[in-house]
Motif scaffolding. Structure first.
Motif, PDB file in Angstrom:
ATOM      1  N   UNK A   3       0.855  -1.186   0.000  1.00  0.00           N
ATOM      2  CA  UNK A   3       0.000   0.000   0.000  1.00  0.00           C
ATOM      3  C   UNK A   3       0.891   1.237   0.000  1.00  0.00           C
ATOM      4  N   UNK A   4       0.329   2.353  -0.429  1.00  0.00           N
ATOM      5  CA  UNK A   4       1.049   3.621  -0.442  1.00  0.00           C
ATOM      6  C   UNK A   4       0.466   4.574   0.597  1.00  0.00           C
ATOM      7  N   UNK A   5       1.354   5.213   1.343  1.00  0.00           N
ATOM      8  CA  UNK A   5       0.973   6.240   2.315  1.00  0.00           C
ATOM      9  C   UNK A   5       1.649   7.543   1.883  1.00  0.00           C
ATOM     10  N   UNK A   6       0.833   8.547   1.626  1.00  0.00           N
ATOM     11  CA  UNK A   6       1.322   9.795   1.048  1.00  0.00           C
ATOM     12  C   UNK A   6       1.191  10.925   2.057  1.00  0.00           C
ATOM     13  N   UNK A   7       2.269  11.726   2.201  1.00  0.00           N
ATOM     14  CA  UNK A   7       2.301  12.835   3.154  1.00  0.00           C
ATOM     15  C   UNK A   7       2.875  14.069   2.458  1.00  0.00           C
ATOM     16  N   UNK A   8       2.350  15.212   2.828  1.00  0.00           N
ATOM     17  CA  UNK A   8       2.862  16.454   2.271  1.00  0.00           C
ATOM     18  C   UNK A   8       3.953  17.018   3.186  1.00  0.00           C
ATOM     19  N   UNK A   9       4.951  17.673   2.578  1.00  0.00           N
ATOM     20  CA  UNK A   9       5.987  18.327   3.370  1.00  0.00           C
ATOM     21  C   UNK A   9       6.350  19.658   2.722  1.00  0.00           C
ATOM     22  N   UNK A  10       6.943  20.528   3.526  1.00  0.00           N
ATOM     23  CA  UNK A  10       7.294  21.872   3.081  1.00  0.00           C
ATOM     24  C   UNK A  10       8.812  22.047   3.204  1.00  0.00           C
ATOM     25  N   UNK A  11       9.545  21.919   2.109  1.00  0.00           N
ATOM     26  CA  UNK A  11      11.007  22.038   2.181  1.00  0.00           C
ATOM     27  C   UNK A  11      11.443  23.484   2.358  1.00  0.00           C
ATOM     28  N   UNK A  12      12.667  23.655   2.868  1.00  0.00           N
ATOM     29  CA  UNK A  12      13.269  24.978   2.972  1.00  0.00           C
ATOM     30  C   UNK A  12      13.733  25.448   1.592  1.00  0.00           C
ATOM     31  N   UNK A  13      14.156  26.687   1.503  1.00  0.00           N
ATOM     32  CA  UNK A  13      14.613  27.220   0.216  1.00  0.00           C
ATOM     33  C   UNK A  13      15.817  26.446  -0.312  1.00  0.00           C
ATOM     34  N   UNK A  14      16.747  26.087   0.584  1.00  0.00           N
ATOM     35  CA  UNK A  14      17.914  25.319   0.157  1.00  0.00           C
ATOM     36  C   UNK A  14      17.510  23.921  -0.292  1.00  0.00           C
ATOM     37  N   UNK A 131      16.766  12.252   3.574  1.00  0.00           N
ATOM     38  CA  UNK A 131      16.908  11.933   2.159  1.00  0.00           C
ATOM     39  C   UNK A 131      18.360  12.167   1.760  1.00  0.00           C
ATOM     40  N   UNK A 132      18.941  11.222   1.045  1.00  0.00           N
ATOM     41  CA  UNK A 132      20.356  11.283   0.699  1.00  0.00           C
ATOM     42  C   UNK A 132      20.665  12.556  -0.092  1.00  0.00           C
ATOM     43  N   UNK A 133      21.664  13.313   0.393  1.00  0.00           N
ATOM     44  CA  UNK A 133      22.155  14.545  -0.216  1.00  0.00           C
ATOM     45  C   UNK A 133      21.090  15.644  -0.307  1.00  0.00           C
ATOM     46  N   UNK A 134      19.999  15.470   0.435  1.00  0.00           N
ATOM     47  CA  UNK A 134      18.958  16.498   0.542  1.00  0.00           C
ATOM     48  C   UNK A 134      18.879  17.021   1.960  1.00  0.00           C
ATOM     49  N   UNK A 135      18.946  16.120   2.917  1.00  0.00           N
ATOM     50  CA  UNK A 135      18.822  16.483   4.315  1.00  0.00           C
ATOM     51  C   UNK A 135      17.562  15.917   4.937  1.00  0.00           C
ATOM     52  N   UNK A 136      17.214  16.418   6.087  1.00  0.00           N
ATOM     53  CA  UNK A 136      16.039  15.952   6.824  1.00  0.00           C
ATOM     54  C   UNK A 136      14.854  16.851   6.497  1.00  0.00           C
ATOM     55  N   UNK A 137      13.784  16.231   6.015  1.00  0.00           N
ATOM     56  CA  UNK A 137      12.526  16.946   5.757  1.00  0.00           C
ATOM     57  C   UNK A 137      11.498  16.448   6.766  1.00  0.00           C
ATOM     58  N   UNK A 138      10.572  17.313   7.120  1.00  0.00           N
ATOM     59  CA  UNK A 138       9.572  16.977   8.127  1.00  0.00           C
ATOM     60  C   UNK A 138       8.181  16.966   7.498  1.00  0.00           C
ATOM     61  N   UNK A 152      10.575   5.177  -0.899  1.00  0.00           N
ATOM     62  CA  UNK A 152       9.862   6.444  -0.811  1.00  0.00           C
ATOM     63  C   UNK A 152      10.047   7.180  -2.131  1.00  0.00           C
ATOM     64  N   UNK A 153       8.984   7.810  -2.596  1.00  0.00           N
ATOM     65  CA  UNK A 153       9.012   8.596  -3.822  1.00  0.00           C
ATOM     66  C   UNK A 153       8.786  10.059  -3.472  1.00  0.00           C
ATOM     67  N   UNK A 154       9.731  10.897  -3.864  1.00  0.00           N
ATOM     68  CA  UNK A 154       9.603  12.341  -3.666  1.00  0.00           C
ATOM     69  C   UNK A 154       8.858  12.901  -4.877  1.00  0.00           C
ATOM     70  N   UNK A 155       7.769  13.628  -4.627  1.00  0.00           N
ATOM     71  CA  UNK A 155       6.900  14.094  -5.702  1.00  0.00           C
ATOM     72  C   UNK A 155       6.763  15.606  -5.617  1.00  0.00           C
ATOM     73  N   UNK A 160       3.438  22.903  -7.731  1.00  0.00           N
ATOM     74  CA  UNK A 160       4.600  23.135  -6.867  1.00  0.00           C
ATOM     75  C   UNK A 160       4.361  22.695  -5.428  1.00  0.00           C
ATOM     76  N   UNK A 161       3.600  21.632  -5.244  1.00  0.00           N
ATOM     77  CA  UNK A 161       3.418  21.025  -3.932  1.00  0.00           C
ATOM     78  C   UNK A 161       4.322  19.800  -3.814  1.00  0.00           C
TER      79      UNK A 161
END
Length: 400
Positions: A3-14, A131-138, A152-155, A160-161
């Motif tokens: 099954x897939x569990x999808x969550x939204x996150x808000x990355x920083x500018x970097x 995330x490798x070479x991205x950092x920690x996202x919440x 995990x798939x980053x979408x 732009x969400x």
């Protein structure tokens, strides 16, 4: 089961810059591998493609920036291309069921972007995800993960969400059903009419649809490549997201209610691709999400241990009386209520079709001796035939 569990996150500018670099590298690797496949007589193996478009490409001046991102999503991009070609060939050879799958296409910057990481490319650290070479996202944990995710798939969608989509293993849920079976007749004005007489009205998309048409007309007049055109494109994507979210919320709630309460769910196979050729109803049909509803019912039936069935699209569900089995013939779409000339019972068109769908799905067909015609009946009923038709309205049902 997966099954897939999808969550939204808000990355920083970097992190947005790093994600844009990651999506660009994944897109370039896909396009380079696809160009090689289209230029060769035989599709190379995934390992050979990875050597060409990743390992050897990093040593060149034009592609050395590929080493700035994690190699895991680049390898997964090439692997996904191999799966896409396999599905295309299986579809052409008839090994894959369902509608024909098109050949893989080149990816664009303005389309939906994604990058997939396996377990060696991410890890869950408390409330965050590394995330490798991205950092920690919440991400916003709207619900807990039932097990450790395998990937995990980053979408990044067109509006732009940003989302994280985890693949996890779940256990089937055993819930006692209140009813034995139910037949569902799908339509436009009334989304679903059940064999027990209940109805589910479709959400009203008209207000959002009017806004969407207005912005689409504005987009067509703007010059290509301008900043205003890009802003308008994002507005269109956000409106489409609102319509999709409204539809998805309705379909999830309805499918969960139906599957949790019934042991056997029976739907009718609809020729949606043929129905949308009707230019008067194409937009309304496309907004309903019949295929998505069928997919949700099938997936949730597997989760809850239900029996999901789809009957043949050629079953005359709207042409037979569900009480006596008398066949009165094909009906015009404007005919909403029929008085059976054999048993004298007034039948609502949609409820009658839903009961017939349930009976066909459960294997309870009418006795052929009782389905013989007592009198002559025309092929298509007209609204002025008062002996057979007791009501007409502007509603539309897709049952035959």
């Amino acid at each position: 089961m997966k099954a897939r569990y999808k969550y939204r996150f808000y990355p920083t500018d970097q992190q947005k810059q790093d994600l844009a670099k990651l999506f660009g590298c994944v897109r370039v690797v896909w396009n380079d591998a696809l160009a090689i496949c289209k230029g060769s007589q035989k599709v190379p193996k995934s390992g050979d493609l990875q050597k060409l478009v990743i390992t050897q490409a990093k040593k060149t001046e034009e592609r050395r920036w590929l080493s700035e991102v994690s190699v895991v999503p680049l390898q997964q991009s090439v692997a996904d291309l191999g799966v896409a070609f396999k599905n295309f060939f299986d579809s052409c050879n008839g090994k894959r069921k369902g509608r024909k799958v098109n050949s893989p296409r080149f990816k664009k910057r303005t389309n939906r972007q994604s990058a997939r990481l396996t377990r060696r490319g991410f890890s869950i650290q408390g409330d965050g995800v590394y995330l490798a070479k991205i950092g920690v996202v919440k991400p916003i944990w709207s619900r807990e993960l039932p097990s450790n995710p395998s990937s995990v798939t980053i979408i990044k969608d067109c509006a732009n969400n940003y989302f994280l989509s985890f693949v996890v293993d779940i256990e089937p849920v055993r819930v006692r059903a209140d009813n034995q079976s139910i037949g569902i007749d799908l339509g436009i004005k009334t989304f679903a009419v059940m064999s027990d007489g209940t109805q589910a009205k479709s959400p009203d998309y008209s207000k959002l649809d009017r806004k969407l048409r207005k912005v689409q007309r504005k987009l067509a007049k703007q010059p290509k490549g301008s900043n205003r055109k890009e802003q308008t494109r994002v507005k269109i994507a956000k409106l489409n997201n609102k319509i999709a979210n409204k539809r998805k919320d309705f379909l999830h709630k309805l499918s969960t209610k139906i599957v949790s309460e019934n042991q056997v769910i029976v739907l009718e196979d609809l020729n949606v691709s043929g129905m949308v050729k009707n230019r008067k109803l194409a937009r309304a049909i496309s907004q309903q999400g019949w295929a998505e509803f069928r997919t949700l019912c099938e997936a949730k039936s597997n989760k809850y241990g239900r029996n999901f069935q789809v009957i043949n699209r050629w079953e005359p569900t709207s042409q037979i009386c569900s009480d006596c089995g008398f066949k009165w013939g094909k009906l015009d779409l404007s005919v909403r209520s029929i008085l059976c000339v054999n048993c004298g019972i007034e039948q609502d068109r949609d409820e009658n079709a839903a009961r017939n769908i349930e009976m066909v799905g459960m294997g309870h067909r009418h006795d052929l001796k009782r389905t013989g015609r007592v009198g002559k009946t025309t092929s298509v009923a007209q609204p002025d035939e008062l002996s057979r038709i007791t009501g007409a309205s502007a509603g539309v049902s897709m049952s035959k």
